[in-house]
Design a protein around this motif. Sequence first.
Motif, PDB file in Angstrom:
ATOM      1  N   LYS A   3     -81.615 -86.170   3.083  1.00  0.00           N
ATOM      2  CA  LYS A   3     -79.934 -85.930   2.526  1.00  0.00           C
ATOM      3  C   LYS A   3     -80.216 -84.923   1.533  1.00  0.00           C
ATOM      4  O   LYS A   3     -79.891 -84.892   0.190  1.00  0.00           O
ATOM      5  CB  LYS A   3     -79.631 -87.119   2.073  1.00  0.00           C
ATOM      6  N   TRP A  23     -72.459 -85.583  -0.249  1.00  0.00           N
ATOM      7  CA  TRP A  23     -73.544 -85.047   0.672  1.00  0.00           C
ATOM      8  C   TRP A  23     -74.069 -83.570   0.334  1.00  0.00           C
ATOM      9  O   TRP A  23     -73.219 -83.033  -0.607  1.00  0.00           O
ATOM     10  CB  TRP A  23     -72.651 -84.880   2.102  1.00  0.00           C
ATOM     11  N   TYR A  77     -83.772 -86.877   9.081  1.00  0.00           N
ATOM     12  CA  TYR A  77     -83.021 -86.000   8.263  1.00  0.00           C
ATOM     13  C   TYR A  77     -83.047 -86.414   6.732  1.00  0.00           C
ATOM     14  O   TYR A  77     -82.842 -87.693   6.618  1.00  0.00           O
ATOM     15  CB  TYR A  77     -81.502 -85.985   8.741  1.00  0.00           C
ATOM     16  N   ILE A 113     -81.987 -90.227  -0.430  1.00  0.00           N
ATOM     17  CA  ILE A 113     -81.853 -89.245   0.383  1.00  0.00           C
ATOM     18  C   ILE A 113     -82.789 -89.482   1.604  1.00  0.00           C
ATOM     19  O   ILE A 113     -82.907 -88.352   2.700  1.00  0.00           O
ATOM     20  CB  ILE A 113     -82.467 -87.839  -0.249  1.00  0.00           C
ATOM     21  N   TRP A 167     -76.438 -94.835   2.012  1.00  0.00           N
ATOM     22  CA  TRP A 167     -76.361 -93.496   2.654  1.00  0.00           C
ATOM     23  C   TRP A 167     -75.122 -92.868   2.961  1.00  0.00           C
ATOM     24  O   TRP A 167     -74.706 -91.689   2.837  1.00  0.00           O
ATOM     25  CB  TRP A 167     -76.981 -93.588   4.010  1.00  0.00           C
TER      26      TRP A 167
END
Lengths: 95, 149
Positions: B6, A87, B4, A70, A82
């Motif tokens: 996730k 998501w 960012y 993450i 990634w």
Amino acid sequence: MNRDTRDRRGTAASKESLLKRIQALAFAKTETELYLDAHPDCAAALEYYRNIVRELKARMDEYEGVAGTIRQENENGERWSWVNKPWPWQLGVED
Amino acid sequence: MWIYEKKLQYPVKIKNPNPRLAGVIISQLGGPDGELAAATRYLNQRYTMPSGEAIAMLTDIGSEELGHVEMIGAILYQLTKNLTPEEIKAGGLDKYFVDHTLGIYPSSAAGVPFDAKYIASKGDAVADLVEDLAADAAITQTLPLLNIS
């Protein structure tokens, strides 16, 4: 073929509760950051902050071990995972 | 700059789509007192703040608001997932759908696109911070109204 050798075991429920712990810690971290912005010399707040950060980092590492990256810089597989789903807005509602 | 991670700031797991609710909640994304307005306001006001503490505060709050923008997007995405045209129309989303289908488009419940006019950024700390107080008071008013659907 996914040749990422990290441990992917862990039930969905245990991943979910680990993520909730992370989200709780991250929220406490954010709120403490705002407090420190207004009270930069408060030693007690700074110590509280460091304790939160320490546990948060440990839980994030643990979570990435079972659920995948993450944080982009932690990619250590043979592929850029990634791009993988889910998501965050798909988690728990989509395959 | 921004990093960012996730994950959402808080979980969003909506199992049952609800187009009517989505049509109201969209104001929390793109409306005059929504999260995008908040993020835009703070992240733009911060440059001309007189102290590092004020810059830090507006930077950190504005960044957090971007995380809120994401959560509202997640809510809207899940509330409108897999809707049929009949469900869209019955839920009052037909006018939104014709221009955006089920894409997330920052606008108000009344269909007004997000607008920088919702914020003030005057380069004066008192004016800007008082605007922030007013904006926060407005948000406090708006949130209970989301029940109206």
